[in-house]
Design a protein around this motif. Structure first.
Motif, short mmCIF file in Angstrom:
data_model
loop_
_atom_site.label_atom_id
_atom_site.label_comp_id
_atom_site.label_asym_id
_atom_site.label_seq_id
_atom_site.Cartn_x
_atom_site.Cartn_y
_atom_site.Cartn_z
N SER A 66 -2.93 -2.01 3.01
CA SER A 66 -2.98 -2.41 1.61
C SER A 66 -2.97 -1.17 0.73
N PHE A 67 -2.35 -1.30 -0.43
CA PHE A 67 -2.46 -0.28 -1.48
C PHE A 67 -3.19 -0.95 -2.63
N GLY A 68 -4.45 -0.62 -2.82
CA GLY A 68 -5.23 -1.35 -3.82
C GLY A 68 -5.27 -2.81 -3.41
N GLY A 69 -4.84 -3.71 -4.28
CA GLY A 69 -4.86 -5.12 -3.96
C GLY A 69 -3.59 -5.58 -3.24
N LEU A 70 -2.59 -4.70 -3.20
CA LEU A 70 -1.28 -5.11 -2.66
C LEU A 70 -1.23 -4.98 -1.15
N LYS A 71 -0.93 -6.08 -0.47
CA LYS A 71 -0.79 -6.01 0.98
C LYS A 71 0.65 -5.65 1.32
N ALA A 72 0.91 -4.35 1.48
CA ALA A 72 2.28 -3.90 1.72
C ALA A 72 2.73 -4.30 3.11
N VAL A 73 1.83 -4.22 4.09
CA VAL A 73 2.08 -4.72 5.44
C VAL A 73 0.90 -5.61 5.79
N PRO A 128 14.07 -7.69 1.76
CA PRO A 128 14.34 -7.27 0.38
C PRO A 128 13.55 -6.02 -0.01
N ASN A 129 13.91 -5.42 -1.13
CA ASN A 129 13.18 -4.25 -1.62
C ASN A 129 11.70 -4.57 -1.75
N GLY A 130 10.87 -3.65 -1.29
CA GLY A 130 9.43 -3.84 -1.41
C GLY A 130 8.85 -4.75 -0.34
N ALA A 131 9.65 -5.12 0.67
CA ALA A 131 9.17 -6.03 1.71
C ALA A 131 8.09 -5.38 2.58
N GLY A 132 8.08 -4.06 2.63
CA GLY A 132 7.08 -3.37 3.44
C GLY A 132 7.67 -2.68 4.65
N LYS A 133 9.00 -2.54 4.70
CA LYS A 133 9.65 -1.94 5.87
C LYS A 133 9.26 -0.47 6.05
N THR A 134 9.38 0.29 4.96
CA THR A 134 9.03 1.71 5.06
C THR A 134 7.55 1.88 5.39
N THR A 135 6.73 1.09 4.77
CA THR A 135 5.30 1.16 5.05
C THR A 135 5.04 0.85 6.53
N PHE A 136 5.71 -0.17 7.03
CA PHE A 136 5.53 -0.54 8.45
C PHE A 136 5.89 0.61 9.39
N PHE A 182 13.12 10.24 7.16
CA PHE A 182 12.63 9.74 5.88
C PHE A 182 13.68 8.94 5.11
N GLN A 183 13.20 7.89 4.42
CA GLN A 183 14.09 7.15 3.52
C GLN A 183 14.47 8.03 2.33
N ILE A 184 13.45 8.68 1.76
CA ILE A 184 13.72 9.62 0.68
C ILE A 184 13.92 10.97 1.32
N GLU A 200 17.79 -0.99 7.38
CA GLU A 200 19.14 -0.88 6.83
C GLU A 200 19.41 -2.04 5.88
N HIS A 201 20.01 -1.71 4.75
CA HIS A 201 20.41 -2.75 3.79
C HIS A 201 21.86 -3.15 3.97
N ASN A 202 22.65 -2.26 4.57
CA ASN A 202 24.07 -2.54 4.75
C ASN A 202 24.25 -3.50 5.94
N1 ATP Z 1 1.96 4.97 -1.45
C1 ATP Z 1 2.00 3.75 -2.05
N2 ATP Z 1 1.10 3.45 -3.01
C2 ATP Z 1 1.11 2.26 -3.61
N3 ATP Z 1 1.97 1.28 -3.32
C3 ATP Z 1 2.90 1.50 -2.38
C4 ATP Z 1 2.96 2.76 -1.69
N4 ATP Z 1 3.97 2.72 -0.79
C5 ATP Z 1 4.52 1.49 -0.92
N5 ATP Z 1 3.88 0.75 -1.86
C6 ATP Z 1 4.20 -0.60 -2.22
O1 ATP Z 1 4.19 -1.37 -1.04
C7 ATP Z 1 5.25 -2.33 -1.06
C8 ATP Z 1 6.13 -2.12 0.14
O2 ATP Z 1 6.83 -0.92 -0.03
P1 ATP Z 1 7.85 -0.33 1.05
O3 ATP Z 1 8.29 0.98 0.55
O4 ATP Z 1 7.20 -0.39 2.37
O5 ATP Z 1 9.01 -1.39 0.97
P2 ATP Z 1 10.46 -1.34 1.64
O6 ATP Z 1 10.62 -2.62 2.36
O7 ATP Z 1 10.65 -0.09 2.39
O8 ATP Z 1 11.39 -1.35 0.35
P3 ATP Z 1 12.83 -0.65 0.11
O9 ATP Z 1 13.84 -1.53 0.73
O10 ATP Z 1 12.96 -0.61 -1.37
O11 ATP Z 1 12.76 0.70 0.71
C9 ATP Z 1 5.97 -2.14 -2.36
O12 ATP Z 1 5.47 -3.11 -3.29
C10 ATP Z 1 5.59 -0.76 -2.79
O13 ATP Z 1 5.57 -0.66 -4.20
#
Ligand code: ATP
Ligand code: MG
Lengths: 322, 251
Positions: free
Chosen positions: B21-28, B46-54, B93-95, B200-202
């Motif tokens: 979680s990031f604050g209240g947001l459950k990213a994964v 979709p964007n923000g699904a939590g893939k990078t976090t996972f 890295f994604q970025i 991958e988005h493509n």
């Molecule tokens: N370091 C962080 N601090 C706060 N919130 C974060 C952080 N990293 C990710 N998030 C939030 O967690 C959620 C998941 O983000 P993540 O980057 O894992 O998504 P993603 O699936 O990789 O998206 P994308 O396809 O755009 O790369 C998003 O709502 C994002 O804003």
């Protein structure tokens, strides 16, 4: 000539030049260069952490002072020999740096600057607090008869010069070997992109801790040598200016260059010396301190000459310069 | 890659209840995930699904708030990132995160020098750069490369780590169509020696490469299966494929 040979030749030439200078320098400059070589070791130690690893410490005076007191006090109060005292001084700096590193390296950037500055202040206050032993700002003079190792009389200017040169050469060559090693390349990687370096499998915390410890040992070696060669130790060397000065010397000479710290120390020594004379002569009652000049030099440097002398030489002419 | 043989029942990587979680947001949010050795697995969503976090949790770049990660039979949940690299988990890295001020070769050397030195190091750097097609640019400053080439440099650095699990986070972002074709070939090559996790988005790349696909949405796994089954899954279409403009805007 291969790059390796070229680099070795350049650094050995600097040492040879300093060796030759001993025979031609007038007494006044002879004394200054001795001092500069010792303080350049301080700058070399600082450069490792600031220049190569990219960590801006504002508390390195404490490592210099640790070496100074670690070597000087046992001689003054305990009648230790010069050799063991020198080694003990180095050990004090290394242990202190490792301890501080364990705490301070949990932070980075501005927080690291502040934490190291606070620790530096604590070290300075401790030097004052133990005034019975250190006599605080006033300091202690180590008697002439205590500063003798075997046949070497450290109060003799020529001996002093050669001892300083030996220490400087050892530090210069050690730092050259270090920055060209795997360890040195890792430090640069951490400076350039720490997150990436971690994700390439490096224990960045441990690497930084090792760098800080080696840096502490080098700075302490300079402090110890200063006390033993020039026979004086005072709390002033633990105070803020002596944390800023190595930063200035490294910036002037060129951060992350092996020769830069020496060039910067030499240049700033003569610059402050000259400008002090000039100012005192022309504005006798202004009471401008050398510290003001240091501050001004820092500002001008960062604005107009960020790479420093050797950094500029590398960028313009010698891309292979380590 | 001894683990590739005879471990078909024990997955190379598995997670249980993995959360961040990031604050209240459950990213994964409570992800159970199994990846057999040798597979190419695409992770989409979709964007923000939590893939990078996972995948950041898997690589150790960030710490989980709950759950467990097991890699090749070892619980790595508490292991620092650099130790996981040592075990064979490599993350790109994604970025784009390269050493802009160093040469392309030095970038790769930093990845390879953990395991090789001297002449072997030079060979390892050469090989990794050849595989991604950047060998001609070895002496250029990494920061001067075109964006797509920086992405390839990221991959080369991952390869130089000699990973058992290579995690690629949107590697084709910014590549031209021709470069993407080359990249698909490259991943097929890589997959002969390593397990690949590909975010991958493509969709063309995903369909061309993936043995199986895991779909994430709002921090959870909402579907998993073979490419055809995923394409037909209504939940997936609603969350992801049903919003083609989003996928297109990203690729
Ligand atoms: N370091 C962080 N601090 C706060 N919130 C974060 C952080 N990293 C990710 N998030 C939030 O967690 C959620 C998941 O983000 P993540 O980057 O894992 O998504 P993603 O699936 O990789 O998206 P994308 O396809 O755009 O790369 C998003 O709502 C994002 O804003
Ligand atoms: Mg992402």
């Amino acid at each position: 000539m291969s790059e390796r040979a070229r680099i070795a030749a350049l650094h050995l030439a600097v040492i040879a030049l300093l060796f030759a200078a001993q025979f031609v320098l007038p007494a006044y400059h002879h004394g200054i260069v001795s001092r500069v070589m010792v303080l350049a070791v301080f700058a070399i130690g600082y450069n490792l952490v600031f220049g190569y690893a990219g960590m801006l410490s504002l508390g390195h005076a404490m490592f210099f002072a640790a070496g100074m007191y670690g070597a000087g006090l046992p001689v003054y109060h305990g009648g230790w020999g010069i050799g063991p005292a020198f080694l003990f001084g180095i050990a004090c700096g290394a242990v202190l740096a490792a301890g501080i590193g364990l705490l301070a390296l949990r932070t980075s950037g501005v927080a690291f600057m502040i934490v190291t500055m606070m620790f530096g202040q604590v070290a300075y206050l401790l030097a004052l607090w133990f005034g019975d032993w250190t006599r605080g700002e006033e300091g202690l003079t180590i008697a002439q008869d205590l500063r003798v190792v075997g046949p070497l009389d450290l109060t003799d200017p020529t001996t002093r010069y050669f001892v300083a040169l030996a220490l400087f050469s050892a530090a210069l060559l050690a730092s050259l070997a270090l920055v060209r090693s795997r360890f040195g390349r890792t430090l640069v990687a951490i400076r350039e992109n720490e997150e990436r370096t971690r994700m390439l499998g490096y224990d960045t915390f441990r690497t930084k801790l090792a760098a800080l410890t080696v840096s502490g040992a080098l700075c302490a070696a300079a402090g110890a040598a200063y006390a033993l060669l020039f026979g004086y130790m005072g709390a002033g060397f633990a105070n803020v200016p002596y944390s800023i000065l190595p930063l200035l010397w490294v910036l002037v000479g060129g951060a992350a260059t092996v020769i830069g710290p020496f060039v910067g120390t030499l240049a700033m020594f003569y610059l402050t010396d000259l400008s002090n004379d000039l100012l005192n002569r022309n504005f006798p009652d202004w009471d401008i301190s050398a510290l003001g000049i240091v501050g001004l030099a820092l500002v001008l440097l960062i604005l107009f000459f960020p790479k420093g002398v050797m950094g500029t030489v590398r960028a313009r002419w010698l891309p292979w310069l380590p | 890659m001894a683990a590739l043989a005879g471990t078909s029942n024990a997955p190379l990587l598995s997670t249980r209840g993995l959360s961040r979680s990031f604050g209240g947001l459950k990213a994964v949010d409570g992800v159970d995930f199994d990846l057999p050795a040798g597979e190419i697995r695409a992770v989409i969503g979709p964007n923000g699904a939590g893939k990078t976090t996972f995948v950041s949790l898997v690589s150790g770049r960030i710490a989980p708030t709950a759950g467990r990660i097991v890699f090749d039979g070892t619980d790595v949940t508490r292991l620092p990132a650099h130790r996981r690299v040592g075990l064979g988990i490599a993350y790109t890295f994604q970025i784009t995160s390269i050493y802009a001020a160093l040469s392309v070769a030095d970038n790769v050397a930093l990845a390879a020098q953990r395991s090789a030195g001297g002449a072997a190091l030079k060979r390892a750097v050469d090989e990794a750069l050849t595989r991604v097609g950047l060998r001609d640019r070895a002496s250029e400053l990494a920061g001067n490369l075109a964006y797509g080439h920086q992405r390839l440099l990221e991959v080369a650095m991952g390869l130089a780590l000699k990973p058992r699990l290579l995690i690629l986070d949107e590697p084709t972002q910014g590549l031209s169509d021709a470069e993407i074709d080359g990249f698909v070939q490259l991943v097929r090559e890589i997959a002969k020696g390593a397990t690949v996790m590909l975010i991958e988005h493509n969709m063309a790349v995903v369909m061309a490469l993936a043995d199986r696909i895991t779909v994430m949405d709002q921090g959870r796994v909402i579907a998993e299966g073979a490419p055809d089954a995923i394409r037909a899954d209504p939940a997936v279409q609603a969350a992801y494929l049903g919003a083609p403009q989003e996928a297109a805007s990203h690729g």
